[in-house]
Design a protein around this motif. Structure first.
Motif, short mmCIF file in Angstrom:
data_model
loop_
_atom_site.label_atom_id
_atom_site.label_comp_id
_atom_site.label_asym_id
_atom_site.label_seq_id
_atom_site.Cartn_x
_atom_site.Cartn_y
_atom_site.Cartn_z
N GLY A 9 0.84 -1.20 0.00
CA GLY A 9 0.00 0.00 0.00
C GLY A 9 0.87 1.24 0.00
N ASP A 10 0.69 2.11 1.00
CA ASP A 10 1.49 3.33 1.03
C ASP A 10 2.75 3.16 1.89
OD1 ASP A 10 0.22 3.11 3.40
OD2 ASP A 10 -0.62 5.15 3.43
N LYS A 11 3.06 1.94 2.24
CA LYS A 11 4.29 1.68 3.01
C LYS A 11 5.41 1.16 2.10
CE LYS A 11 2.25 1.10 7.57
NZ LYS A 11 2.35 0.31 8.81
N GLU A 12 6.50 0.74 2.73
CA GLU A 12 7.67 0.33 1.95
C GLU A 12 7.77 -1.19 1.83
OE1 GLU A 12 10.24 4.08 3.74
OE2 GLU A 12 11.21 2.13 3.54
N VAL A 13 8.62 -1.61 0.89
CA VAL A 13 8.88 -3.04 0.70
C VAL A 13 10.29 -3.34 1.19
CG1 VAL A 13 9.26 -4.85 -1.04
CG2 VAL A 13 7.30 -3.29 -1.26
N GLY A 14 10.42 -4.37 2.00
CA GLY A 14 11.73 -4.82 2.45
C GLY A 14 12.11 -6.11 1.75
N VAL A 15 13.39 -6.24 1.40
CA VAL A 15 13.86 -7.45 0.73
C VAL A 15 14.84 -8.16 1.66
CG1 VAL A 15 15.12 -8.37 -1.27
CG2 VAL A 15 13.61 -6.38 -1.54
N ASN A 16 14.61 -9.43 1.93
CA ASN A 16 15.48 -10.15 2.87
C ASN A 16 16.14 -11.37 2.25
OD1 ASN A 16 15.29 -8.50 5.07
ND2 ASN A 16 13.59 -9.60 6.01
N GLY A 17 17.42 -11.49 2.55
CA GLY A 17 18.18 -12.62 2.01
C GLY A 17 19.16 -12.10 0.98
#
Lengths: 198, 198
Positions: free
Chosen positions: B127-135
């Motif tokens: 939505g209006d938040k952020e995306v985190g990528v892990n690994g």
């Protein structure tokens, strides 16, 4: 006690040198990306850094009374043309005194009986100042010998993906440090200082 | 535009994991070396960090609307027992939907048509938040695809000597970053944030 420290400019992914991708120009950009001049003892060699980095380098230079380097770095730089840019005596760890050089000179002292002896010699030369150790392999040996007090990292916001890691091949890992005991933000470099825990 | 970021806890010599020396306990010490509790969505899992690190983690958690992870991390953690500790939907990049799981659930969405599709899906979920990528592997792929906006490093004052480097095998090096745009000093960890330059 004379403090012994080592430092390196390092990419954010942990490399202090990178032959394959030619990332050197990114690592050492901070020596030339500002407008405060830092003169050196080497004719024609002047750094131009941010005010913060210039103050950091000036303080480091003022604190340093002698250096310990490996033979490879001495050869690579051709003995810095006769005098190190920091204008301090340099102890070179080597198996043999290179041809054309005196074992003991004002600018260079060649020590052939190991790293402990080299550090001892540099401490005497440094007087009441500090000893700096330059070159990854030598720094690793000094750390392994339990003779290193501080680690300085000039952290550069670039990813090189590959290269020579800081303290490559360290045989006494993990080594715990303390800090950062000092953080200086320059332009495209963060100067960090850590203490080695005993 | 939804911001996409990745982060890792890293040793001062650039390793995010180290199987051989068992350095993990040093890397992740900062999650337990303080007295401010950080509850998670995982029953029985509470972090105890310094006040500065707790505030840093709280802000990061609040900003994050969805995660993208690789199949290996999903398997290693056993799907975090059904719900990620950050309490956000997780997009898993995989070749096949794992047995016993729905392709689309509240907690996990399995994307089988590549990294771009996974990031797209996560952006919608965030939505209006952020995306985190892990690994590490997935983060490298997202960076290579030009889809990464920020890199976060939790820098720990330990030398591991060997291990898995951050962004190992990066094929588009050198990648220039900007910053640190944020520096938070915790206990035995420095939280650094960098922007990827386009």
């Amino acid at each position: 006690m004379t403090k012994v420290s080592t430092g390196a400019t390092m990419s954010l992914d942990g490399y202090i040198a990178d032959a394959s991708h030619g990332g050197f120009e990114h690592l050492f950009q901070w020596y030339g990306n500002g407008d405060v001049e830092i003169p050196t003892a080497t004719p024609g060699m002047t750094f131009r850094t941010s005010a913060a980095s210039a103050e950091h380098v000036r303080a480091l230079t003022e604190r340093t009374g002698a250096l310990v380097v490996g033979r490879r770095l001495f050869d690579m730089t051709n003995g810095w043309g006769g005098r190190h840019p920091m204008d301090v005596p340099v102890v070179v760890v080597t198996h043999h005194v290179p041809e054309g050089w005196d074992r003991e000179g004002d600018s260079f002292v060649f020590v052939t009986d190991g790293i402990e002896a080299a550090i001892e010699r540099a401490k005497t030369l440094a007087g009441d100042k500090e000893v700096g150790v330059n070159g990854g392999t030598i720094a690793t040996q000094v750390l392994e010998a339990g003779l290193l007090d501080e680690v300085h990292v000039d952290l550069v916001p670039v990813l090189l993906g590959d290269g020579i890691p800081f303290f490559a091949g360290l045989r006494i890992a993990p080594v715990q440090l303390e800090g950062p005991v000092r953080v200086v933000q320059g332009t495209e470099v963060t100067h960090l200082a850590y203490r080695v825990r005993r």
